[in-house]
Enzyme design. Structure first.
Site, short mmCIF file in Angstrom:
data_model
loop_
_atom_site.label_atom_id
_atom_site.label_comp_id
_atom_site.label_asym_id
_atom_site.label_seq_id
_atom_site.Cartn_x
_atom_site.Cartn_y
_atom_site.Cartn_z
N LEU A 1 -6.85 10.71 -0.95
CA LEU A 1 -6.55 9.77 -2.02
C LEU A 1 -5.14 10.09 -2.51
CD1 LEU A 1 -9.86 9.86 -4.14
CD2 LEU A 1 -9.16 8.11 -2.48
N ASP A 2 -4.39 9.04 -2.88
CA ASP A 2 -3.07 9.27 -3.44
C ASP A 2 -3.16 10.17 -4.67
OD1 ASP A 2 -2.12 7.54 -1.52
OD2 ASP A 2 -1.99 5.82 -2.87
N ARG A 3 -2.07 10.81 -4.99
CA ARG A 3 -2.04 11.70 -6.14
C ARG A 3 -2.50 11.00 -7.41
NH1 ARG A 3 3.19 15.25 -8.29
NH2 ARG A 3 2.06 16.34 -9.95
N THR B 1 -4.45 8.40 -7.67
CA THR B 1 -5.76 7.76 -7.55
C THR B 1 -6.86 8.77 -7.80
OG1 THR B 1 -4.88 6.20 -5.92
CG2 THR B 1 -7.27 6.43 -6.02
N ARG C 1 -2.67 -0.51 -2.90
CA ARG C 1 -1.53 -0.74 -3.79
C ARG C 1 -0.55 -1.74 -3.17
NH1 ARG C 1 0.51 5.21 -4.48
NH2 ARG C 1 2.01 4.27 -5.91
#
Length: 316
Positions: free
Chosen positions: A141-143, A145, A244
């Protein structure tokens, strides 16, 4: 119950956290276990018995666990504590609720203080699982998120989970708060994603990219304090920054996404994207399993600004 007690001090990084969550991070036990310890009167803060897991702790507070088995798992921490809740753990997998702001694994600019580091600290055997530098990590997961993430605790689980992801057999569902209203209550964004030609650190919809598909549906729409929508998004593919980039490409930028979206009016400072549910076949037992991560406080606060409750998007 034992007369031996685990004594430790709440670090600055956990100031303001609930006592049951702080204990989970400090002891390596599941949050349900630490909540039970509090409920049984096994936890004291500043000499007073904690009466509820929702009690907030302050930096420097002395916490005592009056339970020998629990105190035996208290760990010494060196440097930054990486917070995360364990939703499920067995011999082969660990399912966690990753908070926003935590990097999944080491990479450029983030050599330490990642979720992978914290997992190995808690489950040392994971150091030998998966790719070097990414122990146990099968997806990320993105930082910015938050939400549910499955990690492999054994090599046999790692290989199967990687295969399931490549075969698109893992169902990943996200809650997304965006600016604007979709033209249709449901839809699929089928557009390839690759490196932005101008800004190589960013991703973009480009004909030179790899195939990417995101399915979405409207949960609720809002008009005050501005036009916004709460969406349910499901990934069919898993490209970097996929949701995104895809939502921004159809005029529905994520609130709080300073890179691809728009600043949120709430001052939260991160994309309002939460991995709310994950479903897959257990890599060893073969059973169908699914796990949900509750809506985090910052997302709930944003929804409240529109008059909505977190329960509008159940984890089940």
């Amino acid at each position: 119950m034992s007369d031996r007690a685990g004594h430790f001090e709440i670090p600055e990084s956990l100031s303001g956290e609930r006592i049951d969550r702080a204990l989970s991070l400090l002891t390596g036990r599941s949050r349900s276990d630490t909540a039970k310890m509090v409920a049984q009167g096994c936890v004291r803060i500043g000499g007073q018995t904690a009466r509820a897991g929702s009690v907030r702790v302050a930096a420097g507070a002395t916490v005592v666990i009056v339970d020998a088995q629990a105190s035996a798992t208290v760990r010494e921490h060196h440097g930054e504590i990486v917070p995360f809740d364990v939703l499920h753990v067995d011999a082969d997998i660990v399912v966690v609720d990753k908070p926003a702001g935590v990097v999944t694994h080491p990479g450029s600019g983030h050599s330490a203080g990642t979720l992978a580091d914290a997992l190995v600290e808690r489950y040392p055997e994971m150091a030998e699982v998966g790719q070097p530098g990414r122990p146990g990590i099968v997806h990320r997961l993105d930082r910015g998120t938050s939400g549910v993430l499955v990690c492999a605790r054994s090599s046999r689980a790692y290989d199967v989970l990687v295969e399931q992801l490549s075969m698109r057999q893992v169902r990943r569902t996200y809650a997304a708060l965006v600016r604007g209203h979709p033209s249709s209550p449901t839809g699929t964004i089928d557009a390839p994603i690759g490196r932005d030609r101008t800004h190589r650190t960013l991703m973009a919809v480009t004909s030179e990219g790899r195939e990417a598909r995101t399915h979405y549906g409207v949960v609720e729409t809002y008009v005050h304090p501005g036009e916004a929508s709460l969406l349910r998004c499901r990934l069919e593919t898993g490209r970097t920054h996929q949701i995104r980039v895809h939502l921004a490409s159809i005029g529905l930028p994520l609130l709080g996404d300073l890179t691809y979206g728009v600043p949120d009016p709430f001052g939260i400072g991160r994309p309002l994207l939460h991995a709310i549910r994950l479903a897959f076949q257990h890599p060893v037992t073969g059973a169908d399993v699914s796990f949900g991560a509750p809506m985090p406080d910052d997302f709930a606060e944003a929804l409240a600004c529109f008059g909505a409750e977190p329960s509008v998007f159940p984890t089940e």
